[in-house]
Scaffold this active site. Structure first.
Site, PDB file in Angstrom:
ATOM      1  CB  VAL A 124      23.971  -1.567 -39.435  1.00  0.00           C
ATOM      2  CG1 VAL A 124      25.437  -1.422 -39.814  1.00  0.00           C
ATOM      3  CG2 VAL A 124      23.252  -2.469 -40.439  1.00  0.00           C
TER       4      VAL A 124
ATOM      5  CD  GLU B 215       5.424  20.608 -42.691  1.00  0.00           C
ATOM      6  OE1 GLU B 215       5.431  20.836 -43.897  1.00  0.00           O
ATOM      7  OE2 GLU B 215       5.815  19.532 -42.208  1.00  0.00           O
TER       8      GLU B 215
ATOM      9  CB  ALA C 223      11.864  12.861 -48.758  1.00  0.00           C
TER      10      ALA C 223
HETATM   11  C1  LIG Z   1       9.481  15.845 -39.379  1.00  0.00           C
HETATM   12  C2  LIG Z   1      10.165  15.845 -40.712  1.00  0.00           C
HETATM   13  C3  LIG Z   1       9.487  16.349 -41.838  1.00  0.00           C
HETATM   14  C4  LIG Z   1      10.100  16.317 -43.094  1.00  0.00           C
HETATM   15  N1  LIG Z   1       9.399  16.798 -44.177  1.00  0.00           N
HETATM   16  C5  LIG Z   1       9.964  16.714 -45.411  1.00  0.00           C
HETATM   17  C6  LIG Z   1       9.225  17.135 -46.569  1.00  0.00           C
HETATM   18  O1  LIG Z   1       8.095  17.618 -46.464  1.00  0.00           O
HETATM   19  N2  LIG Z   1       9.824  16.997 -47.787  1.00  0.00           N
HETATM   20  C7  LIG Z   1      11.084  16.464 -47.925  1.00  0.00           C
HETATM   21  O2  LIG Z   1      11.556  16.345 -49.061  1.00  0.00           O
HETATM   22  N3  LIG Z   1      11.787  16.068 -46.846  1.00  0.00           N
HETATM   23  C8  LIG Z   1      11.261  16.174 -45.594  1.00  0.00           C
HETATM   24  N4  LIG Z   1      11.984  15.764 -44.499  1.00  0.00           N
HETATM   25  C9  LIG Z   1      13.346  15.237 -44.674  1.00  0.00           C
HETATM   26  C10 LIG Z   1      13.305  13.783 -45.109  1.00  0.00           C
HETATM   27  O3  LIG Z   1      12.476  13.033 -44.255  1.00  0.00           O
HETATM   28  C11 LIG Z   1      14.715  13.205 -45.089  1.00  0.00           C
HETATM   29  O4  LIG Z   1      15.553  14.019 -45.865  1.00  0.00           O
HETATM   30  C12 LIG Z   1      14.690  11.801 -45.676  1.00  0.00           C
HETATM   31  O5  LIG Z   1      13.951  10.950 -44.839  1.00  0.00           O
HETATM   32  C13 LIG Z   1      16.112  11.275 -45.856  1.00  0.00           C
HETATM   33  O6  LIG Z   1      16.049  10.005 -46.443  1.00  0.00           O
HETATM   34  P1  LIG Z   1      17.156   8.920 -46.109  1.00  0.00           P
HETATM   35  O7  LIG Z   1      16.846   7.748 -46.965  1.00  0.00           O
HETATM   36  O8  LIG Z   1      18.500   9.536 -46.179  1.00  0.00           O
HETATM   37  O9  LIG Z   1      16.931   8.578 -44.573  1.00  0.00           O
HETATM   38  P2  LIG Z   1      15.636   8.067 -43.822  1.00  0.00           P
HETATM   39  O10 LIG Z   1      14.410   8.230 -44.640  1.00  0.00           O
HETATM   40  O11 LIG Z   1      15.677   8.698 -42.487  1.00  0.00           O
HETATM   41  O12 LIG Z   1      15.892   6.509 -43.699  1.00  0.00           O
HETATM   42  C14 LIG Z   1      16.947   5.977 -42.934  1.00  0.00           C
HETATM   43  C15 LIG Z   1      16.627   4.516 -42.682  1.00  0.00           C
HETATM   44  O13 LIG Z   1      17.770   3.911 -42.106  1.00  0.00           O
HETATM   45  C16 LIG Z   1      17.392   3.109 -41.018  1.00  0.00           C
HETATM   46  N5  LIG Z   1      18.527   3.048 -40.112  1.00  0.00           N
HETATM   47  C17 LIG Z   1      19.167   4.088 -39.531  1.00  0.00           C
HETATM   48  N6  LIG Z   1      20.208   3.659 -38.784  1.00  0.00           N
HETATM   49  C18 LIG Z   1      20.218   2.306 -38.918  1.00  0.00           C
HETATM   50  C19 LIG Z   1      21.051   1.290 -38.377  1.00  0.00           C
HETATM   51  N7  LIG Z   1      22.080   1.567 -37.562  1.00  0.00           N
HETATM   52  N8  LIG Z   1      20.776   0.006 -38.702  1.00  0.00           N
HETATM   53  C20 LIG Z   1      19.746  -0.305 -39.506  1.00  0.00           C
HETATM   54  N9  LIG Z   1      18.924   0.630 -40.047  1.00  0.00           N
HETATM   55  C21 LIG Z   1      19.170   1.912 -39.754  1.00  0.00           C
HETATM   56  C22 LIG Z   1      16.186   3.812 -40.419  1.00  0.00           C
HETATM   57  O14 LIG Z   1      15.368   2.918 -39.684  1.00  0.00           O
HETATM   58  C23 LIG Z   1      15.499   4.336 -41.679  1.00  0.00           C
HETATM   59  O15 LIG Z   1      14.561   3.417 -42.189  1.00  0.00           O
HETATM   60  C24 LIG Z   1      11.403  15.805 -43.226  1.00  0.00           C
HETATM   61  C25 LIG Z   1      12.101  15.327 -42.088  1.00  0.00           C
HETATM   62  C26 LIG Z   1      11.476  15.355 -40.845  1.00  0.00           C
HETATM   63  C27 LIG Z   1      12.236  14.836 -39.644  1.00  0.00           C
END
Ligand SMILES: Cc1cc2nc3c(=O)[nH]c(=O)nc-3n(C[C@H](O)[C@H](O)[C@H](O)COP(=O)(O)OP(=O)(O)OC[C@H]3O[C@@H](n4cnc5c(N)ncnc54)[C@H](O)[C@@H]3O)c2cc1C
Length: 457
Positions: free
Chosen positions: A89, A185, A330
């Site tokens: 997007v 981690e 998450a």
């Molecule tokens: C290394 C790491 C470890 C973590 N460990 C934890 C943990 O132990 N516990 C916890 O609760 N949280 C953890 N987190 C945080 C957690 O991963 C995020 O808060 C969570 O993923 C956010 O969910 P979301 O749905 O907002 O985004 P995301 O899960 O990041 O999903 C976003 C989605 O949007 C898609 N996307 C983005 N831009 C576009 C675009 N322009 N067009 C189409 N698709 C797009 C991506 O491909 C992705 O699939 C961690 C984060 C990281 C980086």
């Protein structure tokens, strides 16, 4: 040849919800709408949902990418009302109520959306030094996790062949930037990889002498956890041999190493786990965002001033009960997705208003290596072996399908018993010959990450 039916399909009168992003928030929202009389289209640039919290295990050879990623189509296949579009997007036409993709096409293509949900997550912020990203990748994508894995393993291979002691020491030094859960981690996992998994596999180097530095600009690591849990994590990391540098910012990063607190530290690998910035969804809409680029949403996750558009997860800023913005976790994204999905169903099918979202804290956690973790439930705290078991149970439970849960549990049990890691592969699209390797075995210049090409596995 089978005949193609060209009869125009009847106009679909169901309300249409478009969800951008199949991460924790977007997928939970789609699943809450699954099986209803609402047409749902979920768009993601990848064809898979990624379990980001276990990416560091891919980067340190404990798990393979396929263990923590699941095709989006397969996840939602049981709901015929959910359609999947793979695409990047790039913008939103607020007037025509449609989403623009990088290839110039629009979703929906036949009529305006009734509701749009933005769940595009976040990426790492390099605090104005975007050029560092190439040298010090962050743990956010499978591609980066594989690059980091290949780099770490390649450094040991090159150190084994290297005859310059200074260069050898640099190759066996890894700097992890950022003392939050990701950095903690990652640093613990790299130290364990060197100290236990690789310990007996080389003849000219002793992997146990590898150095891992965890650099945090603030006064302590795990600053979002209670002080005693942060101290426990630091002690556990130091027992693993990690050098924890607090109150020292990274001033520069070059392919040869990083300058930390005025001192240059030569390093073979630098991993970034510091600042986070939201996806550009706020700029697509031209709405107000906070300093990290998160859209300031109402309590029901509606974007103020943009009818029928909602944002959630890492890309939205919403205050919790204590008035502070909810953390980028998450569990926050997942709960918001479930809440919004249920609310949109009630609103679109029964005309009910959306309820404000309230976060239920299920505990904040970080693992500090083999058999040690910390858990903060707000009112209760846990650390040590029991916290580690709980961490493992929670993470296995949250994995998307049963098959993956069994697979990951088996691998963890095997690893726990043997210290071995099953994904120790340096994979590239083409063979890495000696001439192509980053560093001359006898002391050329190191270019962390630049040489590691994409491949399978
Ligand atoms: C290394 C790491 C470890 C973590 N460990 C934890 C943990 O132990 N516990 C916890 O609760 N949280 C953890 N987190 C945080 C957690 O991963 C995020 O808060 C969570 O993923 C956010 O969910 P979301 O749905 O907002 O985004 P995301 O899960 O990041 O999903 C976003 C989605 O949007 C898609 N996307 C983005 N831009 C576009 C675009 N322009 N067009 C189409 N698709 C797009 C991506 O491909 C992705 O699939 C961690 C984060 C990281 C980086």
């Amino acid at each position: 040849m089978p005949q193609i039916d060209r009869t125009p399909s009847p106009v679909d009168s169901r309300p249409h919800v478009v969800i951008v992003g199949a991460g924790f928030g977007g997928l939970a929202c789609a699943e809450a709408l699954g099986g209803t009389n609402i047409r749902v289209t979920i768009i993601d640039r990848n064809n898979y949902h990624l379990f980001v919290p276990l990416l560091y295990q891919v980067a340190t050879a404990a798990l393979s990418p396929a263990d923590i990623a699941e095709p989006i189509r397969r996840i939602v296949s049981r709901h015929p009302n959910i359609d999947v579009v793979m695409g990047e997007v790039t913008g939103i036409d607020r007037t025509a109520k449609r989403v623009e993709l990088a290839d110039g096409s629009f979703v929906p293509h036949d009529r305006p959306y009734d509701r749009l949900v933005l769940a595009t997550g976040s990426s790492y912020s390099y605090f104005g030094h975007d050029d560092w990203a190439e040298i010090a990748p962050g743990l956010k994508t499978i591609e980066n996790a594989r690059r980091i894995r290949a780099r770490l393993l390649m450094n040991f291979e090159q150190a084994e062949m290297c005859e310059d002691p200074a260069r050898q020491k640099a190759l066996m030094t890894t700097i992890v930037v950022g003392g939050g859960p990701t950095g903690v981690e990652m640093a613990g996992a790299v130290a364990e990889l060197a100290r236990f998994t690789l310990a007996r596999d080389f003849r000219r180097i002793d992997p146990r002498t590898a150095r891992v530095l965890l650099v945090e600009a603030g006064p302590r690591i795990l600053s979002t956890f209670p002080d005693d849990l942060g101290q426990y994590a630091r002690r556990k990391l130091e027992e693993l041999g990690v050098v924890v540098l607090t109150g020292q910012a990274v001033e520069s990063i070059t392919p040869e190493g990083a300058t930390v607190g005025g001192r240059f530290i030569p390093a073979g690998a630098i991993v970034w786990g510091a600042g986070v910035k939201a996806s550009p969804a706020g700029s697509w809409l031209g709405v107000e965002t906070d300093r990290s680029g998160r859209i300031l949403v109402n309590a029901d996750m509606a974007v103020p001033g943009v009818p029928d558009v909602y944002a959630l997860g890492d890309t939205a800023a919403l205050a919790g009960d204590d008035g502070k913005p909810l953390p980028g976790l998450a569990q926050v994204a997942k709960q918001q997705g479930e809440h919004l999905g249920g609310g949109l169903e009630a609103s679109l099918l029964r005309g009910q208003p959306l309820e404000p979202f309230r976060f239920r804290n299920r505990g904040n956690t970080a693992i500090v290596g083999r058999s040690a973790a910390v858990f903060d439930f707000g009112t209760r705290k846990l650390k040590g072996w029991f916290a580690w078991v709980l961490w493992a149970i929670v993470h296995v439970y949250l994995l998307v399908n049963f098959h993956k849960r069994v697979l990951v549990t088996m691998q963890w049990l095997w690893r726990w018993a043997t210290y071995q890691r099953g994904a120790r592969l340096i994979t590239t699209d083409r063979p890495v010959s000696a001439a192509e390797s980053v560093t001359s075995p006898h002391g050329g210049s190191a270019e962390p990450f630049r040489d590691v090409r994409r491949g399978q596995g």
